[in-house]
Design a protein around this motif. Structure first.
Motif, PDB file in Angstrom:
ATOM      1  N   ARG A 227      -5.607  18.546  20.416  1.00 21.29           N
ATOM      2  CA  ARG A 227      -6.877  18.210  19.768  1.00 21.29           C
ATOM      3  C   ARG A 227      -8.042  18.356  20.742  1.00 21.29           C
ATOM      4  O   ARG A 227      -7.935  18.021  21.919  1.00 21.29           O
ATOM      5  CB  ARG A 227      -6.829  16.769  19.237  1.00 21.29           C
ATOM      6  N   ASP A 228      -9.157  18.877  20.233  1.00 21.44           N
ATOM      7  CA  ASP A 228     -10.419  18.926  20.994  1.00 21.44           C
ATOM      8  C   ASP A 228     -10.259  19.574  22.365  1.00 21.44           C
ATOM      9  O   ASP A 228     -10.886  19.145  23.350  1.00 21.44           O
ATOM     10  CB  ASP A 228     -10.996  17.512  21.152  1.00 21.44           C
TER      11      ASP A 228
ATOM     12  N   GLU B  18     -10.806   5.830  20.123  1.00 22.13           N
ATOM     13  CA  GLU B  18     -11.883   6.403  19.304  1.00 22.13           C
ATOM     14  C   GLU B  18     -11.375   7.157  18.076  1.00 22.13           C
ATOM     15  O   GLU B  18     -12.163   7.491  17.198  1.00 22.13           O
ATOM     16  CB  GLU B  18     -12.730   7.347  20.157  1.00 22.13           C
ATOM     17  N   HIS B  19     -10.085   7.435  18.021  1.00 21.77           N
ATOM     18  CA  HIS B  19      -9.547   8.284  16.949  1.00 21.77           C
ATOM     19  C   HIS B  19      -8.410   7.554  16.213  1.00 21.77           C
ATOM     20  O   HIS B  19      -7.234   7.793  16.463  1.00 21.77           O
ATOM     21  CB  HIS B  19      -9.059   9.619  17.501  1.00 21.77           C
TER      22      HIS B  19
ATOM     23  N   TYR C 294      -9.644   7.990  24.303  1.00 20.50           N
ATOM     24  CA  TYR C 294      -9.551   8.950  23.197  1.00 20.50           C
ATOM     25  C   TYR C 294      -8.786   8.340  22.025  1.00 20.50           C
ATOM     26  O   TYR C 294      -9.202   8.471  20.866  1.00 20.50           O
ATOM     27  CB  TYR C 294      -8.865  10.228  23.671  1.00 20.50           C
TER      28      TYR C 294
ATOM     29  N   ASP D 264      -7.478   8.029  13.290  1.00 18.33           N
ATOM     30  CA  ASP D 264      -6.752   8.923  12.378  1.00 18.33           C
ATOM     31  C   ASP D 264      -5.449   9.433  12.988  1.00 18.33           C
ATOM     32  O   ASP D 264      -4.597   9.963  12.277  1.00 18.33           O
ATOM     33  CB  ASP D 264      -7.626  10.110  11.980  1.00 18.33           C
TER      34      ASP D 264
ATOM     35  N   THR E 269      -1.920  14.177  20.887  1.00 17.43           N
ATOM     36  CA  THR E 269      -3.335  14.423  21.178  1.00 17.43           C
ATOM     37  C   THR E 269      -3.597  15.682  21.984  1.00 17.43           C
ATOM     38  O   THR E 269      -4.734  16.153  22.039  1.00 17.43           O
ATOM     39  CB  THR E 269      -3.933  13.226  21.948  1.00 17.43           C
TER      40      THR E 269
END
Length: 241
Positions: free
Chosen positions: A192-193, A235-236, A232, A238, A189
């Motif tokens: 990401r973002d 919520e993800h 996080y 994927d 992670t």
């Protein structure tokens, strides 16, 4: 002729003789277990959707031991939920589902926040300073987001060091059993973002609280940082595709 009777030594002298048992030497099983567990914890099992397999014969050859202690060590790791032995297929390193990972990160949040509390109480200024040193090479010219692999490794070392500075072996042992999964998810992670940029800000705030010996703030910041990762991941979905 009478043989004189020997007097028994006074009871106090026997009581003053304090002996400790010798520590038993490590068995091949425990040595193999420790080596294998360390290797598994440092695997990137979430870096691919494919399962990660361990070969018993290769383990035996690499460690220079017979297969018996390898099988015994694998059985111990299977009880702890690290691996699963599948007949005619081999030994598979176990991944967790999203909900299981979220629960593990939540548990990590509780353990690490307690570690932060203990660091304030037990660690020296110099020891706390080592946490800041970990991030000395990251700046505007060397951003975490531009050096994700390097920052990801530093990120994991930060959390391991923080736990270690608590001087609680139980906390170290408990987080070791979570580290395989939490570490892998952090690595997945972090890119990401723009999470890397926010991560280093969180870390520096935690360090500042520790340096101020602000126990409540250090504990809260550590807990919130980990719970942010849990939210996080939740919520993800994927991430696990």
């Amino acid at each position: 002729m009478k043989v004189p009777r020997l007097k028994s030594p006074p009871e106090s002298s026997a009581q003053s003789l304090v002996l400790e048992r010798f520590a038993p030497e490590e068995t091949f099983k425990t040595k193999v277990y420790a080596a294998l567990k360390h290797a598994i914890i440092n695997m990137d099992i979430y870096g691919s959707s494919e399962p990660t397999w361990i070969d018993e014969r290769q383990l035996s050859e690499k460690l220079g031991v017979s297969r018996t202690p390898v099988r015994e060590a694998v059985a111990m790791l299977e009880q702890e939920g690290f691996v699963k032995s599948l007949p005619r297929r081999g030994i598979m390193v176990l991944k967790k589902t999203k909900s299981e990972v979220v629960e593990m990160i939540q548990a990590w949040a509780a353990l690490e926040s307690m570690a932060a509390r203990l660091v304030v109480q037990r660690a020296t200024d110099a020891e706390i300073g080592t946490l800041r040193t970990l991030f000395k090479d990251f700046n505007d010219a060397h951003k975490p987001s531009d050096h994700l692999n390097e920052y990801s490794d530093t990120n994991v070392v930060f959390h391991q060091t923080l736990i270690g500075l608590s001087r609680s072996q139980l906390l170290v042992d408990m987080t070791d059993n979570l580290l395989l999964h939490v570490r892998g998810i952090r690595q997945m992670t972090i890119g990401r973002d723009d999470r890397a940029s926010r991560s280093i800000v969180d870390h520096l705030k935690i360090i500042e609280a520790l340096e101020r010996r602000d126990m409540v703030q250090a504990e809260q910041l550590s807990r919130d940082h980990a719970l942010g990762l849990a939210a996080y991941v939740d919520e993800h979905a994927d991430i696990f595709d």
